[in-house]
Structure formats: C-alpha cells, structure tokens
Design a protein around this motif. Structure first.
Motif, PDB file in Angstrom:
ATOM      1  N   LYS A 154       0.864  -1.351   0.120  1.00  0.00           N
ATOM      2  CA  LYS A 154      -0.090  -0.040   0.040  1.00  0.00           C
ATOM      3  C   LYS A 154       1.033   1.146  -0.145  1.00  0.00           C
ATOM      4  O   LYS A 154       1.623   1.429   0.801  1.00  0.00           O
ATOM      5  N   TYR A 155       0.679   2.116  -0.838  1.00  0.00           N
ATOM      6  CA  TYR A 155       1.499   3.344  -0.996  1.00  0.00           C
ATOM      7  C   TYR A 155       0.612   4.502  -1.901  1.00  0.00           C
ATOM      8  O   TYR A 155      -0.200   4.126  -2.760  1.00  0.00           O
ATOM      9  N   ASN A 156       0.574   5.787  -1.460  1.00  0.00           N
ATOM     10  CA  ASN A 156       0.126   6.814  -2.285  1.00  0.00           C
ATOM     11  C   ASN A 156      -1.356   6.369  -2.522  1.00  0.00           C
ATOM     12  O   ASN A 156      -1.781   6.672  -3.788  1.00  0.00           O
ATOM     13  N   ASN A 157      -2.066   5.879  -1.683  1.00  0.00           N
ATOM     14  CA  ASN A 157      -3.583   5.614  -1.779  1.00  0.00           C
ATOM     15  C   ASN A 157      -3.673   4.610  -3.097  1.00  0.00           C
ATOM     16  O   ASN A 157      -4.912   4.612  -3.547  1.00  0.00           O
ATOM     17  N   GLN A 158      -2.760   3.728  -3.283  1.00  0.00           N
ATOM     18  CA  GLN A 158      -2.670   2.406  -4.230  1.00  0.00           C
ATOM     19  C   GLN A 158      -2.581   1.326  -3.520  1.00  0.00           C
ATOM     20  O   GLN A 158      -1.770   1.189  -2.351  1.00  0.00           O
ATOM     21  N   GLU A 159      -3.026   0.102  -3.904  1.00  0.00           N
ATOM     22  CA  GLU A 159      -2.504  -1.114  -3.111  1.00  0.00           C
ATOM     23  C   GLU A 159      -2.290  -2.193  -4.415  1.00  0.00           C
ATOM     24  O   GLU A 159      -3.109  -2.017  -5.542  1.00  0.00           O
ATOM     25  N   ILE A 160      -1.421  -3.038  -4.371  1.00  0.00           N
ATOM     26  CA  ILE A 160      -0.983  -3.809  -5.047  1.00  0.00           C
ATOM     27  C   ILE A 160      -1.286  -5.114  -4.206  1.00  0.00           C
ATOM     28  O   ILE A 160      -0.445  -5.541  -3.368  1.00  0.00           O
ATOM     29  N   ASN A 161      -2.131  -5.967  -4.819  1.00  0.00           N
ATOM     30  CA  ASN A 161      -2.505  -6.980  -3.756  1.00  0.00           C
ATOM     31  C   ASN A 161      -1.830  -8.502  -4.457  1.00  0.00           C
ATOM     32  O   ASN A 161      -2.481  -8.944  -5.446  1.00  0.00           O
ATOM     33  N   GLY A 162      -0.857  -9.013  -3.957  1.00  0.00           N
ATOM     34  CA  GLY A 162      -0.111 -10.122  -4.454  1.00  0.00           C
ATOM     35  C   GLY A 162      -0.340 -11.269  -3.177  1.00  0.00           C
ATOM     36  O   GLY A 162       0.609 -12.035  -3.110  1.00  0.00           O
ATOM     37  N   SER A 163      -1.310 -11.267  -2.447  1.00  0.00           N
ATOM     38  CA  SER A 163      -1.610 -12.108  -1.529  1.00  0.00           C
ATOM     39  C   SER A 163      -2.041 -13.499  -2.043  1.00  0.00           C
ATOM     40  O   SER A 163      -2.753 -13.558  -3.119  1.00  0.00           O
ATOM     41  N   VAL A 164      -1.975 -14.586  -1.390  1.00  0.00           N
ATOM     42  CA  VAL A 164      -2.404 -15.867  -1.728  1.00  0.00           C
ATOM     43  C   VAL A 164      -3.987 -15.551  -1.811  1.00  0.00           C
ATOM     44  O   VAL A 164      -4.492 -16.419  -2.677  1.00  0.00           O
ATOM     45  N   ARG A 165      -4.559 -15.233  -0.820  1.00  0.00           N
ATOM     46  CA  ARG A 165      -6.181 -15.200  -0.665  1.00  0.00           C
ATOM     47  C   ARG A 165      -6.617 -14.508  -2.019  1.00  0.00           C
ATOM     48  O   ARG A 165      -7.416 -15.071  -2.447  1.00  0.00           O
ATOM     49  N   GLU A 166      -5.888 -13.577  -2.658  1.00  0.00           N
ATOM     50  CA  GLU A 166      -6.248 -12.891  -3.799  1.00  0.00           C
ATOM     51  C   GLU A 166      -6.093 -13.543  -4.845  1.00  0.00           C
ATOM     52  O   GLU A 166      -7.133 -13.673  -5.825  1.00  0.00           O
ATOM     53  N   LYS A 167      -5.257 -14.442  -4.900  1.00  0.00           N
ATOM     54  CA  LYS A 167      -4.710 -15.410  -6.137  1.00  0.00           C
ATOM     55  C   LYS A 167      -5.874 -16.362  -5.959  1.00  0.00           C
ATOM     56  O   LYS A 167      -6.261 -16.812  -7.191  1.00  0.00           O
ATOM     57  N   LEU A 168      -6.013 -16.957  -4.835  1.00  0.00           N
ATOM     58  CA  LEU A 168      -7.163 -18.079  -4.802  1.00  0.00           C
ATOM     59  C   LEU A 168      -8.583 -17.467  -5.282  1.00  0.00           C
ATOM     60  O   LEU A 168      -9.342 -18.144  -5.718  1.00  0.00           O
ATOM     61  N   SER A 169      -8.902 -16.263  -4.795  1.00  0.00           N
ATOM     62  CA  SER A 169      -9.912 -15.778  -5.430  1.00  0.00           C
ATOM     63  C   SER A 169     -10.030 -15.443  -6.691  1.00  0.00           C
ATOM     64  O   SER A 169     -11.336 -15.780  -7.569  1.00  0.00           O
ATOM     65  N   ALA A 170      -9.288 -15.278  -7.311  1.00  0.00           N
ATOM     66  CA  ALA A 170      -9.109 -14.856  -8.837  1.00  0.00           C
ATOM     67  C   ALA A 170      -9.063 -16.496  -9.609  1.00  0.00           C
ATOM     68  O   ALA A 170     -10.054 -16.591 -10.528  1.00  0.00           O
ATOM     69  N   LEU A 171      -8.573 -17.291  -9.022  1.00  0.00           N
ATOM     70  CA  LEU A 171      -8.598 -18.897  -9.579  1.00  0.00           C
ATOM     71  C   LEU A 171      -9.883 -19.340  -9.522  1.00  0.00           C
ATOM     72  O   LEU A 171     -10.391 -20.018 -10.356  1.00  0.00           O
ATOM     73  N   ARG A 172     -10.817 -18.926  -8.268  1.00  0.00           N
ATOM     74  CA  ARG A 172     -12.004 -19.349  -8.025  1.00  0.00           C
ATOM     75  C   ARG A 172     -12.872 -18.676  -9.105  1.00  0.00           C
ATOM     76  O   ARG A 172     -13.876 -19.263  -9.817  1.00  0.00           O
ATOM     77  N   HIS A 173     -12.897 -17.473  -9.496  1.00  0.00           N
ATOM     78  CA  HIS A 173     -13.687 -16.786 -10.382  1.00  0.00           C
ATOM     79  C   HIS A 173     -13.281 -17.280 -11.626  1.00  0.00           C
ATOM     80  O   HIS A 173     -14.198 -17.347 -12.670  1.00  0.00           O
ATOM     81  N   GLN A 174     -12.105 -17.730 -12.030  1.00  0.00           N
ATOM     82  CA  GLN A 174     -11.685 -18.130 -13.595  1.00  0.00           C
ATOM     83  C   GLN A 174     -12.377 -19.639 -13.651  1.00  0.00           C
ATOM     84  O   GLN A 174     -12.982 -19.909 -14.629  1.00  0.00           O
ATOM     85  N   ILE A 175     -12.538 -20.471 -12.229  1.00  0.00           N
ATOM     86  CA  ILE A 175     -12.949 -21.846 -12.520  1.00  0.00           C
ATOM     87  C   ILE A 175     -14.545 -21.614 -12.691  1.00  0.00           C
ATOM     88  O   ILE A 175     -15.225 -22.245 -13.570  1.00  0.00           O
ATOM     89  N   ARG A 176     -15.082 -20.678 -12.105  1.00  0.00           N
ATOM     90  CA  ARG A 176     -16.612 -20.527 -12.172  1.00  0.00           C
ATOM     91  C   ARG A 176     -16.980 -19.955 -13.595  1.00  0.00           C
ATOM     92  O   ARG A 176     -17.905 -20.170 -14.137  1.00  0.00           O
ATOM     93  N   GLY A 177     -16.133 -19.092 -14.059  1.00  0.00           N
ATOM     94  CA  GLY A 177     -16.330 -18.706 -15.488  1.00  0.00           C
ATOM     95  C   GLY A 177     -16.266 -19.931 -16.469  1.00  0.00           C
ATOM     96  O   GLY A 177     -17.099 -19.838 -17.542  1.00  0.00           O
ATOM     97  N   VAL A 178     -15.499 -20.828 -16.312  1.00  0.00           N
ATOM     98  CA  VAL A 178     -15.354 -21.850 -17.157  1.00  0.00           C
ATOM     99  C   VAL A 178     -16.794 -22.837 -17.036  1.00  0.00           C
ATOM    100  O   VAL A 178     -17.187 -23.361 -18.022  1.00  0.00           O
ATOM    101  N   ILE A 179     -16.938 -22.964 -15.800  1.00  0.00           N
ATOM    102  CA  ILE A 179     -17.918 -23.772 -15.650  1.00  0.00           C
ATOM    103  C   ILE A 179     -19.057 -23.374 -15.958  1.00  0.00           C
ATOM    104  O   ILE A 179     -20.084 -24.200 -16.417  1.00  0.00           O
ATOM    105  N   ALA A 180     -19.413 -22.221 -15.788  1.00  0.00           N
ATOM    106  CA  ALA A 180     -20.990 -21.582 -16.053  1.00  0.00           C
ATOM    107  C   ALA A 180     -21.275 -21.289 -17.454  1.00  0.00           C
ATOM    108  O   ALA A 180     -21.183 -21.647 -18.246  1.00  0.00           O
TER     109      ALA A 180
END
Length: 180
Positions: A154-180
């Motif tokens: 977090k810097y200058n009112n910006q955020e770069i999210n490289g957390s495992v939780r964020e990566k898992l969330s993105a993967l979950r959305h990708q899987i839902r997009g493929v399955i749906a």
C-alpha cells in the motif's frame, strides 16, 4: 470541499517554509504540535468553535505559541483560527508531511504479510522498491494472517495485492467462468 481546503492550506504552509528555508524546523514543530493535538483534541475543537470570541482565540494562540514555535507556524495557526479551520489542522499536517516526503524523494510503503517480515526481507523489499521507483523507501510491515501468504503493498492511496487469498479468489472466479 474540506479535502480541497486541507490541500490548499497544507501547500501554502509547505511553500512558505520552503521559501523561508525553514522546512526542517517547521516540519519538526508541526510534528510536535500534531502529537499534542492528537492527545488533546478538545483544544482544536475549542479553537474552531464559533461560540468563542475571535479575540480570545488569538490571545490564547499568542500566549501559547508566540515565541515558542517558528513564526511561520505561529502565523499559520492564527490564519487557521481566523478562518475557523483549526479543526482541519491534523489533515493539513498530513498534507504538509506528504509534500515534505515528496520533496525529499521518500515513499512510504506498507507491506501487509501473513507473518512478520525479517529485517533481511524488509531490506530486500526496500531495495527492490527503491530500484523500481527511484525513491528512498520508508517501509512499515503489518501482519494480517487472513491473507494466507504473499504480500499486499500500500502506497500513495494505491494497493498492489499479491496475497495468496487474492490469487485463490481470482482462480475461483476463473473456474466459475469456465464451468458456468
């Protein structure tokens, strides 16, 4: 509207201190006043109150600050009081601090990690960020176990999210997009 006022007043104080070659002294005194006003918020509320006579406010400022703080800062407090902007003091001080850090080429970064970073890890991150930004990095590390791993910067009112939780969330959305 208030954010604009904070920026205008913070910029004005910074420019005055810079022009008078009193930047370091004003910054140190502003930090000291900020600590006092954070500990005693009633003072700012009283000085901002329309119920108190403007002459009484000026008398209090004179007795409290004249001769004990840099003249630029004393006059600035008088202006804030006259314009009933004392309630914005802490935000104005933040704006001044941001301009001060920018002037010196400093960048404040908060690194949120699942576990505390070692000094070696902090130094490596500082070095890498300094190389990328061309600025001297002031790094703070905070711990949030819920991110599971990785880092959120977090810097200058910006955020770069490289957390495992964020990566898992993105993967979950990708899987839902493929399955749906």
């Amino acid at each position: 509207m208030a954010e604009l006022a904070e920026k205008i007043y913070g910029d004005a104080l910074f420019q005055s201190a810079l022009e008078e070659n009193k930047l370091e002294q004003v910054k140190a005194e502003l930090d000291a006043l900020t600590a006092v006003f954070q500990a005693e918020p009633a003072f700012l509320a009283m000085m901002d109150s329309p119920a108190m006579d403007a002459g009484d406010k000026q008398k209090i400022l004179k007795e409290t600050f004249a001769g004990s703080v840099e003249e630029i800062l004393y006059n600035f407090l008088r202006i804030l009081s006259d314009k009933r902007r004392m309630g914005l003091f802490l935000s104005i001080a933040d704006q001044f601090g941001a301009l001060y850090r920018q002037h010196l080429g400093l960048l404040e970064v908060e690194a949120v990690t699942a576990v505390a970073m070692s000094e070696n890890q902090k130094q490596k991150l500082r070095d890498k960020l300094s190389e990328l930004t061309g600025k001297q990095i002031l790094l703070q590390n905070s711990v949030d176990a819920s991110i599971l791993g990785g880092v959120i910067l977090k810097y200058n009112n910006q955020e770069i999210n490289g957390s495992v939780r964020e990566k898992l969330s993105a993967l979950r959305h990708q899987i839902r997009g493929v399955i749906a």
